[in-house]
Design a protein around this motif. Structure first.
Motif, PDB file in Angstrom:
ATOM      1  N   ALA A 166      39.807  29.796  15.706  1.00  0.00           N
ATOM      2  CA  ALA A 166      40.348  28.581  16.318  1.00  0.00           C
ATOM      3  C   ALA A 166      40.985  28.884  17.664  1.00  0.00           C
ATOM      4  O   ALA A 166      41.340  30.027  17.971  1.00  0.00           O
ATOM      5  CB  ALA A 166      41.380  27.939  15.391  1.00  0.00           C
ATOM      6  N   ILE A 167      41.112  27.824  18.442  1.00  0.00           N
ATOM      7  CA  ILE A 167      41.978  27.805  19.615  1.00  0.00           C
ATOM      8  C   ILE A 167      43.114  26.838  19.287  1.00  0.00           C
ATOM      9  O   ILE A 167      42.872  25.745  18.754  1.00  0.00           O
ATOM     10  CB  ILE A 167      41.219  27.346  20.873  1.00  0.00           C
ATOM     11  CG1 ILE A 167      40.140  28.365  21.249  1.00  0.00           C
ATOM     12  CG2 ILE A 167      42.180  27.132  22.044  1.00  0.00           C
ATOM     13  CD1 ILE A 167      39.224  27.905  22.371  1.00  0.00           C
ATOM     14  N   LEU A 168      44.335  27.242  19.577  1.00  0.00           N
ATOM     15  CA  LEU A 168      45.515  26.423  19.291  1.00  0.00           C
ATOM     16  C   LEU A 168      46.225  26.093  20.596  1.00  0.00           C
ATOM     17  O   LEU A 168      46.526  26.989  21.384  1.00  0.00           O
ATOM     18  CB  LEU A 168      46.465  27.184  18.347  1.00  0.00           C
ATOM     19  CG  LEU A 168      47.887  26.632  18.160  1.00  0.00           C
ATOM     20  CD1 LEU A 168      47.865  25.224  17.591  1.00  0.00           C
ATOM     21  CD2 LEU A 168      48.705  27.578  17.269  1.00  0.00           C
ATOM     22  N   ILE A 169      46.481  24.804  20.813  1.00  0.00           N
ATOM     23  CA  ILE A 169      47.248  24.371  21.983  1.00  0.00           C
ATOM     24  C   ILE A 169      48.403  23.490  21.536  1.00  0.00           C
ATOM     25  O   ILE A 169      48.386  22.923  20.433  1.00  0.00           O
ATOM     26  CB  ILE A 169      46.379  23.593  23.005  1.00  0.00           C
ATOM     27  CG1 ILE A 169      45.821  22.299  22.363  1.00  0.00           C
ATOM     28  CG2 ILE A 169      45.270  24.464  23.555  1.00  0.00           C
ATOM     29  CD1 ILE A 169      45.149  21.364  23.353  1.00  0.00           C
ATOM     30  N   CYS A 170      49.407  23.395  22.396  1.00  0.00           N
ATOM     31  CA  CYS A 170      50.510  22.454  22.201  1.00  0.00           C
ATOM     32  C   CYS A 170      50.466  21.496  23.379  1.00  0.00           C
ATOM     33  O   CYS A 170      50.534  21.926  24.537  1.00  0.00           O
ATOM     34  CB  CYS A 170      51.839  23.193  22.160  1.00  0.00           C
ATOM     35  SG  CYS A 170      53.265  22.163  21.747  1.00  0.00           S
ATOM     36  N   ASN A 171      50.333  20.202  23.110  1.00  0.00           N
ATOM     37  CA  ASN A 171      50.095  19.226  24.177  1.00  0.00           C
ATOM     38  C   ASN A 171      50.853  17.923  23.928  1.00  0.00           C
ATOM     39  O   ASN A 171      50.508  17.190  23.009  1.00  0.00           O
ATOM     40  CB  ASN A 171      48.592  18.935  24.276  1.00  0.00           C
ATOM     41  CG  ASN A 171      48.226  18.054  25.454  1.00  0.00           C
ATOM     42  OD1 ASN A 171      48.860  18.105  26.494  1.00  0.00           O
ATOM     43  ND2 ASN A 171      47.216  17.230  25.285  1.00  0.00           N
ATOM     44  N   PRO A 172      51.877  17.623  24.770  1.00  0.00           N
ATOM     45  CA  PRO A 172      52.468  18.425  25.833  1.00  0.00           C
ATOM     46  C   PRO A 172      53.090  19.702  25.267  1.00  0.00           C
ATOM     47  O   PRO A 172      53.404  19.775  24.086  1.00  0.00           O
ATOM     48  CB  PRO A 172      53.543  17.517  26.432  1.00  0.00           C
ATOM     49  CG  PRO A 172      53.206  16.143  25.986  1.00  0.00           C
ATOM     50  CD  PRO A 172      52.539  16.300  24.665  1.00  0.00           C
ATOM     51  N   LEU A 197      34.094  26.764  16.519  1.00  0.00           N
ATOM     52  CA  LEU A 197      35.489  27.048  16.222  1.00  0.00           C
ATOM     53  C   LEU A 197      36.245  25.758  15.945  1.00  0.00           C
ATOM     54  O   LEU A 197      35.757  24.661  16.220  1.00  0.00           O
ATOM     55  CB  LEU A 197      36.150  27.767  17.409  1.00  0.00           C
ATOM     56  CG  LEU A 197      35.475  29.026  17.950  1.00  0.00           C
ATOM     57  CD1 LEU A 197      36.197  29.502  19.201  1.00  0.00           C
ATOM     58  CD2 LEU A 197      35.433  30.109  16.895  1.00  0.00           C
ATOM     59  N   PHE A 198      37.452  25.892  15.434  1.00  0.00           N
ATOM     60  CA  PHE A 198      38.360  24.762  15.317  1.00  0.00           C
ATOM     61  C   PHE A 198      39.215  24.673  16.582  1.00  0.00           C
ATOM     62  O   PHE A 198      39.516  25.693  17.208  1.00  0.00           O
ATOM     63  CB  PHE A 198      39.279  24.906  14.104  1.00  0.00           C
ATOM     64  CG  PHE A 198      38.578  24.719  12.785  1.00  0.00           C
ATOM     65  CD1 PHE A 198      38.339  23.446  12.294  1.00  0.00           C
ATOM     66  CD2 PHE A 198      38.143  25.816  12.051  1.00  0.00           C
ATOM     67  CE1 PHE A 198      37.693  23.262  11.082  1.00  0.00           C
ATOM     68  CE2 PHE A 198      37.500  25.650  10.842  1.00  0.00           C
ATOM     69  CZ  PHE A 198      37.266  24.375  10.353  1.00  0.00           C
ATOM     70  N   LEU A 199      39.606  23.450  16.933  1.00  0.00           N
ATOM     71  CA  LEU A 199      40.564  23.220  18.009  1.00  0.00           C
ATOM     72  C   LEU A 199      41.783  22.550  17.385  1.00  0.00           C
ATOM     73  O   LEU A 199      41.725  21.385  16.985  1.00  0.00           O
ATOM     74  CB  LEU A 199      39.964  22.327  19.099  1.00  0.00           C
ATOM     75  CG  LEU A 199      40.888  21.970  20.272  1.00  0.00           C
ATOM     76  CD1 LEU A 199      41.452  23.212  20.950  1.00  0.00           C
ATOM     77  CD2 LEU A 199      40.156  21.097  21.289  1.00  0.00           C
TER      78      LEU A 199
END
Length: 396
Positions: A166-172, A197-199
């Motif tokens: 996976a790719i993990l982001i925090c938004n904002p 992959l998972f996002l």
């Protein structure tokens, strides 16, 4: 003597909370401490949520369904619809805060030794969650010079291995306050589809988007139904950190079915927290309009005042209520402790969060701090003044 687990020994301390004993000592000495270190909003919780708990008619504080009450999930689905995110109540699992939602996500999609790529700096507890789940964090560094924008997508691609899940982001973003554009989300969508992959998107600060920019959810991106997982929470949105209610949202049925097994193992999310959170969904838009206006004013004051200090570099956040500042020092851990132990201006000092704990790359962010602008404007101005005076005399 029995030994502690390697996992336990590897668990990182919170860069936000580890300085608490020093703050307590400062209080004992009679100092006033301005807390810029923790994302606990000073905004009042909506009265409708508080009243719902006060007037409930329950005779027994019983378990709820493991996935959360049906009524609450129906209302959550309607909340998302109003934000142009089209999901059904069966796409939602209510959790004990956003933290548990991320743990459920990791548990559902990763095995021990798998990898998750995360742009850093990132929310410090991602390090802890990864250790607890046996997952390796693979960082891709975003830079203060670029205002912490998404790194080039080629940098992500270089890091993908057979172990990447996976790719993990925090938004904002926490701790940067960066708000990803639709174009950046589309770039991430393209790469997760290409590599299957998972996002995962931590969107707990969705409402806090400034300067006329609209938040764009990964669940709004077409063709990500099998890839997108959203982590959400009421903590920041309604200033309800103590309710401990969050949720995992995805259209991927296998992920929901798997996460539900983790939810069943912990029985159920808090009943009173769900009552308060369900009521909070009726909060009028005027509440958010006022809150956003307040945070924009605070952000503008903070960035303006920090920019006046010689040698300080500050990113300009477009969302959430955090910013990263780079200081003319070598080690912000030592500086933050010194502020509490040895420095004050007329009996007042500040507590900041050293930013190195928001990175997983060793030696990165040592001269940076995270500031949460959750104090009123007057207190922010005082806090920056204290920082300015401290930097004049501090010796590494």
């Amino acid at each position: 003597m029995p030994t502690i687990s390697k996992k336990g020994l590897s668990m990182p301390e919170s860069p936000i909370r580890k300085l608490v004993p020093y703050a307590e000592e400062a209080y004992k000495k009679g100092k006033t401490v301005y807390h810029l270190n923790i994302g606990q909003p000073d905004i009042k919780t909506p009265q409708i949520a508080l009243d719902a708990v006060k007037i409930h008619s329950l005779d027994i504080l019983a378990y709820t369904r493991s996935e959360g009450s049906e009524a609450f999930r129906e209302k959550l689905a309607n909340y998302y619809k109003n934000n142009n995110i089209h999901v059904k109540q069966e796409d939602i699992i209510v959790t004990t805060g956003g933290s548990e939602a991320l743990l459920f996500a990791f548990g559902s999609i990763t095995d021990i030794g798998d990898e998750v790529i995360i742009p850093e700096p990132f929310y410090a507890n991602y390090n802890g969650f990864s250790v607890a789940s046996g997952v390796k964090v693979v960082p891709v560094i975003s830079k203060i010079e670029d205002n912490f924008a998404l790194p080039p997508i080629e940098e992500f691609e270089k890091l993908i291995t057979p172990k990447t899940k996976a790719i993990l982001i925090c938004n904002p973003g926490n701790p940067t306050g960066y708000l990803y554009s639709p174009e950046e989300i589309k770039k991430l969508a393209s790469i997760v589809k290409k590599h299957d992959l998972f996002l995962i998107a931590d969107e707990v600060y969705r409402e806090f988007a400034y300067d006329g920019i609209k938040h764009y959810s990964v669940l709004q991106e077409p063709s990500l139904e099998d890839h997108a997982i959203v982590i959400d929470s009421v903590s920041k949105r309604y200033s309800m950190c103590g309710a401990r209610i969050g949720c995992l949202v995805t259209k991927n049925k296998q992920v929901i079915q798997t996460a539900l097994k983790f939810a069943q193992a912990r029985l159920s999310p808090p009943t009173l927290g769900q009552i308060a959170s369900e009521a909070a969904l009726e909060t009028p838009q005027s509440y958010f309009d006022d809150v956003i206006e307040e945070y924009v004013e605070r952000r503008n004051i903070l960035v303006k005042e920090l920019s006046k200090i010689e040698g300080v570099k500050v990113a300009n956040p477009k969302g959430a209520f955090y910013c990263i500042a780079e200081l003319p020092i070598k080690n912000s851990d030592n500086f933050a402790r010194w502020l509490l132990e040895s420095f004050d201006v007329n009996g007042e000092t500040v507590m900041v969060a050293p930013a190195a704990g928001f990175y997983s790359s060793p030696g990165v962010g040592l001269n940076q701090i995270r500031i949460a602008y959750v104090l009123n404007s007057e207190s922010l101005i005082k806090s920056v003044h204290i920082l300015k005076e401290a930097l004049k005399v501090y010796k590494d």
